[in-house]
Design an enzyme around this catalytic site. Structure first.
Site, short mmCIF file in Angstrom:
data_model
loop_
_atom_site.label_atom_id
_atom_site.label_comp_id
_atom_site.label_asym_id
_atom_site.label_seq_id
_atom_site.Cartn_x
_atom_site.Cartn_y
_atom_site.Cartn_z
N GLU A 151 21.45 16.83 17.95
CA GLU A 151 21.23 16.75 19.40
C GLU A 151 21.74 17.99 20.14
O GLU A 151 21.61 19.09 19.65
CB GLU A 151 21.88 15.49 19.94
CG GLU A 151 21.49 14.27 19.11
CD GLU A 151 21.90 12.99 19.77
OE1 GLU A 151 21.47 12.74 20.89
OE2 GLU A 151 22.65 12.22 19.15
N ASP B 156 18.72 4.95 26.25
CA ASP B 156 19.44 5.72 25.23
C ASP B 156 20.93 5.74 25.57
O ASP B 156 21.33 5.39 26.68
CB ASP B 156 18.86 7.14 25.14
CG ASP B 156 19.24 7.84 23.85
OD1 ASP B 156 20.02 7.28 23.05
OD2 ASP B 156 18.77 8.98 23.62
C1 BGC Z 1 20.18 9.73 20.66
C2 BGC Z 1 19.21 8.75 20.10
C3 BGC Z 1 19.90 7.79 19.17
C4 BGC Z 1 21.04 7.13 19.88
C5 BGC Z 1 21.82 6.16 19.03
C6 BGC Z 1 21.40 9.07 21.20
O1 BGC Z 1 22.38 10.01 21.52
O2 BGC Z 1 19.55 10.49 21.66
O3 BGC Z 1 18.16 9.44 19.47
O4 BGC Z 1 18.98 6.85 18.71
O5 BGC Z 1 21.94 8.13 20.32
O6 BGC Z 1 22.58 6.79 18.07
C1 BGC Z 2 27.24 8.67 18.16
C2 BGC Z 2 25.75 8.91 18.11
C3 BGC Z 2 25.23 9.09 19.46
C4 BGC Z 2 26.02 10.15 20.20
C5 BGC Z 2 25.55 10.32 21.60
C6 BGC Z 2 27.92 9.77 18.93
O1 BGC Z 2 29.29 9.54 19.05
O2 BGC Z 2 27.77 8.61 16.88
O3 BGC Z 2 25.10 7.87 17.48
O4 BGC Z 2 23.91 9.44 19.40
O5 BGC Z 2 27.39 9.88 20.19
O6 BGC Z 2 26.33 11.23 22.34
#
Ligand code: BGC
Ligand code: BGC
Length: 607
Positions: free
Chosen positions: A524, A328
């Site tokens: 998140e 991830d």
């Molecule tokens: C998330 C994932 C996601 C990835 C890509 C991560 O921060 O935990 O679920 O697929 O970013 O955007």
């Molecule tokens: C991105 C997300 C990713 C996240 C993780 C963001 O800047 O747009 O896709 O999951 O960072 O921290």
């Protein structure tokens, strides 16, 4: 002597020039019309076995791998966020194998056509590499192709969890896959198979809830709908995540100072980990999951991307998972501050593709160094690349023509909107219905509507819509708000009065007041919250509307149960609407009794 003289003359004047001509013709035929930029005559060849769609995939993979240099192999192992690419040419120069759009990372102008053109441009750059290996392009289309303005936005998974309807979930996934494929994107970072055990976690709404069987059943349905066959290939590649136990991280253990739970620690024992959290992964592997994303959680203090036992012994060896494991976002670099060491540990633990997601030059040189130092064995690299290429072939990437603008008409078509509306109505959960206040009659005289989420598509859609953290307001998203849906449904003689804050200046009581309130969008870790509840503004709005209405119905638009114990006794009807997405009409379908409420709680909600 004479004879010899004649013979050598013959050789000099006839045989040598003619064989030179033959050799030149031969070379000319073998070469492409313009010499390759890298000067390698083995590049850009055609009619090679790996390019032949009629050969079995393992033969194609072997043929391709036999032609690859270490550099080319390493390029297949990196997943880079598209905004981190310094120039298009880097895709070619560094043999990059996979790109992603992070949340909200679209083309400058957010239209389906611009998305398609952007992806096709990236693919053309990959085609320019010596072997022309196509890119795997990934995106979080976790509730529809939500980064793309104008796409159908389905309810977030928590709502789908409430439907407990695998057939519906399969159709949702299939429709999502069609909208993705139209833009040339064939890899979705979904389904989320986390079993949510703590609703304070910001990712709760990304899950099907807390019941492992429901999560497993709907996860399989989603995967099948997404990977539905297209000419023998997956339409779009599904991606179960986050392996494993993410739904069970302890509050307050996050590695990230800004978060509470995300990137935290799981303390449960192995038996529980297997009984609760492994089940959905096991089931989707049986249903042909081909990519699995590793969680940034730690289990008993050890970060999952560094856990050889979980990734290699359990997932690959014991469960026989033969697809590839992707890490991830920046997850691998959380193992140690030293990037080289982190990469060595992650790849040796079993990670096949690393979502760096920023830099790629360091990644490539670090892996190269690890290979020459013997810190990572050649066999491990070969195994990773073999897994990745196999999946690329299975997804038809080598054989599909580029997506064409004509295909874009599938985005947001009536059929998809209808599926979304069905998903909305089936996901609504009736939490309270005092004296059968619901369903409402369509011919009431007067209805008051209020609340921060009543006329707000951004709030209805939640996070991962247009932007990573979602948006608050009606900008860009195409759909029907709950207010509009109510107006569309009632009789012509019904008066619907709306004021967001509940400031109504009528002396007469309305028949019913409907207040739509809930959570602002979030994603998140930003959604990790100690006590998910309603804001004081929302509570005030409810009070104001109650004072002017004979009956009060509260619709809660949220990603999880909110703490409303203190107030719920004063309200007649309560509906859990989750984050329903673009089709607010589905809420009105049950509110006014065109359909019965059938949704059931996917997570516990105490009233
Ligand atoms: C998330 C994932 C996601 C990835 C890509 C991560 O921060 O935990 O679920 O697929 O970013 O955007
Ligand atoms: C991105 C997300 C990713 C996240 C993780 C963001 O800047 O747009 O896709 O999951 O960072 O921290």
């Amino acid at each position: 002597m004479n004879f010899n003289f004649h013979r050598s003359k013959f050789i000099i004047f006839l045989v040598i020039p003619s064989s030179l001509i033959v050799a030149l013709i031969f070379i000319f035929l073998k070469l492409p019309s313009s010499p390759p930029a890298d000067g390698n005559i083995n590049c850009h060849q055609i009619n090679l076995p790996y390019q032949n769609p009629t050969l079995p995939i393992d033969q194609r993979v072997t043929d391709l791998m036999n032609r690859m240099t270490d550099k080319e192999k390493i390029g297949q192992m990196v997943l880079v966020e598209k905004n981190s690419i310094h120039g298009l040419n880097d895709i070619t120069q560094y043999n990059l194998g996979a790109l992603l759009s992070g949340g909200g990372a679209g083309p400058k102008q957010d239209t389906p056509l611009a998305w398609l053109q952007m992806i096709n441009t990236f693919q053309s750059a990959a085609k320019e590499t010596c072997l022309g290996i196509p890119l795997l392009y990934g995106i979080d289309a976790i509730h529809g192709h939500g980064n793309v303005l104008g796409a159908t936005i389905f309810p977030h998974f928590i709502g789908l969890g409430a439907t407990r309807d695998p057939d519906l979930v399969k159709r949702v996934a299939k429709a999502t896959a069609e909208e993705m494929a139209a833009t040339g994107i064939y890899w979705n970072f979904a389904p989320n198979l986390d079993v949510a055990k703590d609703i304070r976690w910001g990712k709760t709404y990304e899950t099907f809830g807390s019941d492992p069987d429901n999560v497993a059943q709907l996860g399989v349905a989603y995967l099948e709908g997404m990977q539905d066959s297209l000419n023998g290939y997956f339409n779009v590649l599904a991606n179960p995540k986050h392996f494993i136990g993410g739904g069970d991280m302890e509050y307050g253990t996050s590695r990230n100072k800004k978060f509470k739970i995300e990137e935290g620690n799981i303390t449960i024992d192995e038996k529980t980990l297997r009984q609760v959290h492994l089940v959905p992964f096991q089931k989707t592997i049986t249903a042909r999951a081909r990519v699995i994303m590793v969680s940034t959680a730690s289990w008993q203090g050890k970060i999952n991307s560094d856990n050889y036992y979980l990734l290699t012994e359990l997932l690959k060896n014991e469960l026989g998972f033969s697809g590839f494991i992707v890490s991830d976002w920046y997850g691998v670099y959380q193992i140690e501050t030293n990037k080289y060491n982190s990469l060595v540990r992650a790849v040796n633990a079993g990670i096949d593709m690393v979502m760096t997601p920023f830099e790629y030059k360091d990644f490539i040189s670090n892996i190269q160094e690890a290979l020459s130092n013997g810190d990572i064995k050649k066999e491990r690299i070969d195994d990773a690349v073999k897994r990745i290429l196999t999946v690329k072939f299975e997804t038809g990437l080598f054989d599909r023509p580029q997506a064409l603008p004509e295909g874009l008409s599938v985005i947001s078509n009536d059929q998809h909107r209808e599926i979304a509306r069905e998903a909305v109505r089936k996901s609504q959960v009736l939490l309270k219905n005092k004296n059968s206040v619901l369903p409402l009659s369509k011919s009431l005289k007067k209805i008051l509507v209020a609340g921060s989420s009543a006329d707000n598509l951004g709030r209805q859609a939640g996070g991962w819509t247009t932007e990573w953290q979602g948006i608050d307001g009606n900008y860009g998203i195409l759909g029907t708000t709950i207010l509009e849906a109510i107006k569309n449904t009632v009789s012509r003689d019904t008066e619907v009065e709306y004021n967001e804050k509940g400031d109504f200046f009528t002396d007469n009581f309305s028949d019913v007041g409907i207040v739509v309130v809930g959570e602002k969008p979030y994603a998140e870790g930003w959604g990790d919250i100690a006590n998910p509840s309603l804001s004081s503004e929302d509570l005030l709005t409810i009070e104001k509307v109650k004072a002017k209405s004979k009956k009060l119905v509260v619709i809660i638009v949220s990603g999880r149960p909110l703490n409303i114990k203190e107030y719920a006794k004063n309200w007649d009807g309560i509906i859990a609407s989750w984050f329903p997405g673009s089709e607010g009409q589905g809420v009105a379908d049950v509110l006014f009794g065109d359909y019965a409420f059938t949704g059931t709680l996917p997570v516990n909600w105490e009233l």
